[in-house]
Design a protein around this motif. Structure first.
Motif, mmCIF file in Angstrom:
data_model
loop_
_atom_site.group_PDB
_atom_site.id
_atom_site.type_symbol
_atom_site.label_atom_id
_atom_site.label_comp_id
_atom_site.label_asym_id
_atom_site.label_seq_id
_atom_site.Cartn_x
_atom_site.Cartn_y
_atom_site.Cartn_z
ATOM 1 N N VAL A 58 0.868 -1.180 0.000
ATOM 2 C CA VAL A 58 0.000 0.000 0.000
ATOM 3 C C VAL A 58 0.903 1.227 0.000
ATOM 4 N N VAL A 59 0.764 2.087 -0.983
ATOM 5 C CA VAL A 59 1.572 3.300 -1.046
ATOM 6 C C VAL A 59 0.732 4.469 -0.549
ATOM 7 N N GLY A 60 1.068 4.970 0.629
ATOM 8 C CA GLY A 60 0.297 6.050 1.266
ATOM 9 C C GLY A 60 -0.223 5.579 2.606
ATOM 10 N N ARG A 61 -0.244 6.485 3.573
ATOM 11 C CA ARG A 61 -0.684 6.116 4.934
ATOM 12 C C ARG A 61 -1.643 7.140 5.510
ATOM 13 N N SER A 62 -2.444 7.770 4.642
ATOM 14 C CA SER A 62 -3.391 8.771 5.149
ATOM 15 C C SER A 62 -4.470 8.079 5.965
ATOM 16 N N ASN A 63 -5.128 8.878 6.815
ATOM 17 C CA ASN A 63 -6.169 8.317 7.683
ATOM 18 C C ASN A 63 -7.420 7.906 6.937
ATOM 19 N N VAL A 64 -7.628 8.443 5.737
ATOM 20 C CA VAL A 64 -8.845 8.082 5.002
ATOM 21 C C VAL A 64 -8.643 6.999 3.960
ATOM 22 N N VAL A 65 -7.395 6.772 3.518
ATOM 23 C CA VAL A 65 -7.197 5.751 2.488
ATOM 24 C C VAL A 65 -6.141 4.712 2.906
ATOM 25 N N GLY A 66 -4.871 5.078 2.839
ATOM 26 C CA GLY A 66 -3.811 4.084 2.993
ATOM 27 C C GLY A 66 -3.863 3.291 4.296
ATOM 28 N N CYS A 109 3.968 1.829 2.464
ATOM 29 C CA CYS A 109 5.022 2.769 2.060
ATOM 30 C C CYS A 109 4.516 4.194 2.193
ATOM 31 N N HIS A 110 5.436 5.129 2.351
ATOM 32 C CA HIS A 110 5.084 6.537 2.523
ATOM 33 C C HIS A 110 6.242 7.387 2.048
ATOM 34 N N ARG A 111 6.105 8.677 2.293
ATOM 35 C CA ARG A 111 7.092 9.614 1.754
ATOM 36 C C ARG A 111 8.517 9.329 2.198
ATOM 37 N N LYS A 112 8.691 8.737 3.359
ATOM 38 C CA LYS A 112 10.046 8.486 3.859
ATOM 39 C C LYS A 112 10.542 7.075 3.530
ATOM 40 N N ASP A 126 13.208 2.873 -0.468
ATOM 41 C CA ASP A 126 13.258 2.312 -1.814
ATOM 42 C C ASP A 126 11.866 1.791 -2.185
ATOM 43 N N LEU A 127 11.044 2.697 -2.693
ATOM 44 C CA LEU A 127 9.659 2.358 -3.003
ATOM 45 C C LEU A 127 9.588 1.193 -4.007
ATOM 46 N N ALA A 128 10.421 1.260 -5.037
ATOM 47 C CA ALA A 128 10.373 0.250 -6.105
ATOM 48 C C ALA A 128 10.652 -1.152 -5.555
ATOM 49 N N LEU A 158 -2.369 2.066 -4.690
ATOM 50 C CA LEU A 158 -1.784 3.399 -4.745
ATOM 51 C C LEU A 158 -2.705 4.430 -4.119
ATOM 52 N N ALA A 159 -2.230 5.101 -3.085
ATOM 53 C CA ALA A 159 -3.011 6.159 -2.428
ATOM 54 C C ALA A 159 -2.061 7.256 -1.973
ATOM 55 N N ALA A 160 -1.265 7.753 -2.915
ATOM 56 C CA ALA A 160 -0.240 8.741 -2.580
ATOM 57 C C ALA A 160 -0.586 10.136 -3.071
ATOM 58 N N GLY A 161 -1.493 10.236 -4.023
ATOM 59 C CA GLY A 161 -1.806 11.550 -4.583
ATOM 60 C C GLY A 161 -0.644 12.131 -5.357
ATOM 61 N N HIS A 180 1.570 9.628 -11.932
ATOM 62 C CA HIS A 180 2.626 8.837 -12.585
ATOM 63 C C HIS A 180 3.683 8.313 -11.615
ATOM 64 N N LEU A 181 3.289 8.110 -10.371
ATOM 65 C CA LEU A 181 4.243 7.620 -9.369
ATOM 66 C C LEU A 181 4.706 6.195 -9.693
ATOM 67 N N LEU A 182 3.774 5.336 -10.086
ATOM 68 C CA LEU A 182 4.139 3.936 -10.360
ATOM 69 C C LEU A 182 4.377 3.749 -11.855
HETATM 70 P P1 ADP Z 1 -4.839 10.491 0.264
HETATM 71 O O1 ADP Z 1 -5.939 11.234 0.936
HETATM 72 O O2 ADP Z 1 -5.083 10.242 -1.201
HETATM 73 O O3 ADP Z 1 -4.464 9.223 0.933
HETATM 74 P P2 ADP Z 1 -2.730 12.249 1.377
HETATM 75 O O4 ADP Z 1 -2.123 13.428 0.667
HETATM 76 O O5 ADP Z 1 -3.514 12.468 2.599
HETATM 77 O O6 ADP Z 1 -3.551 11.465 0.242
HETATM 78 O O7 ADP Z 1 -1.578 11.227 1.733
HETATM 79 C C1 ADP Z 1 -0.601 10.894 0.820
HETATM 80 C C2 ADP Z 1 0.196 9.743 1.364
HETATM 81 O O8 ADP Z 1 1.018 9.250 0.322
HETATM 82 C C3 ADP Z 1 1.121 10.082 2.526
HETATM 83 O O9 ADP Z 1 1.030 9.044 3.473
HETATM 84 C C4 ADP Z 1 2.519 10.109 1.893
HETATM 85 O O10 ADP Z 1 3.517 9.664 2.805
HETATM 86 C C5 ADP Z 1 2.382 9.158 0.727
HETATM 87 N N1 ADP Z 1 3.217 9.541 -0.410
HETATM 88 C C6 ADP Z 1 3.156 10.673 -1.128
HETATM 89 N N2 ADP Z 1 4.100 10.699 -2.101
HETATM 90 C C7 ADP Z 1 4.769 9.529 -2.001
HETATM 91 C C8 ADP Z 1 5.860 8.956 -2.707
HETATM 92 N N3 ADP Z 1 6.456 9.584 -3.706
HETATM 93 N N4 ADP Z 1 6.281 7.721 -2.302
HETATM 94 C C9 ADP Z 1 5.690 7.077 -1.290
HETATM 95 N N5 ADP Z 1 4.677 7.577 -0.601
HETATM 96 C C10 ADP Z 1 4.207 8.783 -0.926
#
Ligand code: ADP
Length: 302
Positions: free
Chosen positions: A164-172, A189-192, A195-197, A208-211, A214-216
């Motif tokens: 799961v790419v993204g850890r927001s409270n509403v999706v990831g 996975c998240h911004r920090k 090595d996402l790949a 994918l829930a990163a917003g 073309h991330l993937l």
């Molecule tokens: P959404 O509501 O669609 O889930 P948010 O903007 O609230 O979007 O959250 C985006 C999430 O995606 C965050 O957890 C962030 O760490 C993650 N994210 C954004 N860009 C990347 C990236 N390039 N690689 C990995 N994770 C990412």
């Protein structure tokens, strides 16, 4: 083998029937006709677009919609007052606050003052906590819709390696929890993430829930991987795209959801169903029976 395009409209049609049926069940049991209030403070284009899609979906299933608009300069006290009045309004079964709020207001204000029984987005600590504990709750529509999309197309979850790419409270975050409850092995996975790949390449399913448009890209996955795209990004050209580089991935993946037309239409109907579920919660005064209106995976073909 050409990739399977996982169209949300197929799932949405199945869900629509079940929502209409559940409205009947609710009123037969003495519940009120379900109605959703959408609360918008100020206005921004993405909130307006989301609200119009809600209006369209709800009209088709016969759920009332009350738009509540507060001015940009609304104070925290006024926002709380609006939430409390919606909590007490018996003609409203569900409340959705359109995000983002103007900069001077905190999302926490909403989380802390909205009644969990009307929380159709599953964002209050009560619903989020219950979801993570595996108790019946009002679940965020987007991740719940994703699970049902996988079920509809007969894609197994148990035992799968899912990133799961993204850890927001509403999706990831809630998505990861729901997938884990279905016995997937989940990587978040998240911004920090270093090595996402690495993490997408070792996955059977990538969500994918990163917003991030073309991330993937194709080099980041193994051939045959299933890609579920929850991203909603508006390009400068005005085009709407997901987080996947769809045009290039489509030759490599096993299956993929398009944007628009993939997870989006399912989200809207799960929100409609949550409004009915909230009607059950308001009727019984607890969250223990909101599973009433959940879709049984067994009702789906495949
Ligand atoms: P959404 O509501 O669609 O889930 P948010 O903007 O609230 O979007 O959250 C985006 C999430 O995606 C965050 O957890 C962030 O760490 C993650 N994210 C954004 N860009 C990347 C990236 N390039 N690689 C990995 N994770 C990412």
């Amino acid at each position: 083998v050409p990739a399977q395009i996982l169209k949300g409209s197929d799932v949405a049609n199945a869900l629509r029937e079940s929502v209409i049926e559940s409205i009947q069940r609710l009123t037969e049991q003495g519940g009120r006709m379900p109605a959703l209030a959408t609360l918008m403070v100020g206005s921004n284009p993405s909130s307006q677009a989301y609200r119009s899609s809600i209006v369209r979906t709800f009209k088709r299933v016969g759920i009332a919609h009350h738009p509540i608009d507060l001015p940009d300069e609304t104070t925290e006290a006024e926002l709380i007052e609006a939430l409390v009045s919606l909590n007490n309004d018996e003609t409203v079964t569900g409340v959705l606050t359109l995000m983002p709020l103007p900069g001077h207001l905190r999302a926490e204000t909403v989380l802390e003052h909205l009644s969990p029984l009307k929380d159709v987005d599953g964002i209050t600590p009560t619903n989020a906590g219950r979801l993570h504990m595996g108790l019946p709750s009002l679940r965020p529509s987007t991740p719940q819709g994703g699970i049902e999309l996988l079920d509809y197309f007969g894609i197994p979850i148990e035992g799968m390696e899912i990133t799961v790419v993204g850890r927001s409270n509403v999706v990831g975050r809630p998505l990861a929890s729901l997938l884990m409850q279905r016995n997937a092995t989940v990587t978040i996975c998240h911004r920090k993430t270093r090595d996402l790949a690495h993490h997408t390449r070792s996955a059977d399913i990538v969500c994918l829930a990163a917003g991030s448009a073309h991330l993937l890209t194709p080099d980041m996955i193994d051939p045959g991987t299933i890609v579920i795209d929850f991203g909603v990004n508006v390009l400068e050209s005005g085009a709407l795209v997901g987080d996947a580089d769809f045009d290039r991935l489509v030759d490599v993946v096993g299956a993929i959801t398009p944007v628009p037309g993939g997870t989006g239409p399912v989200t809207a109907l799960v929100l409609a169903r949550n409004t009915v579920a909230a009607g059950f919660a308001c009727l019984s005064g607890d969250l223990d029976h909101v599973d009433f209106v959940r879709i049984n995976a067994a009702t789906y073909p495949g």
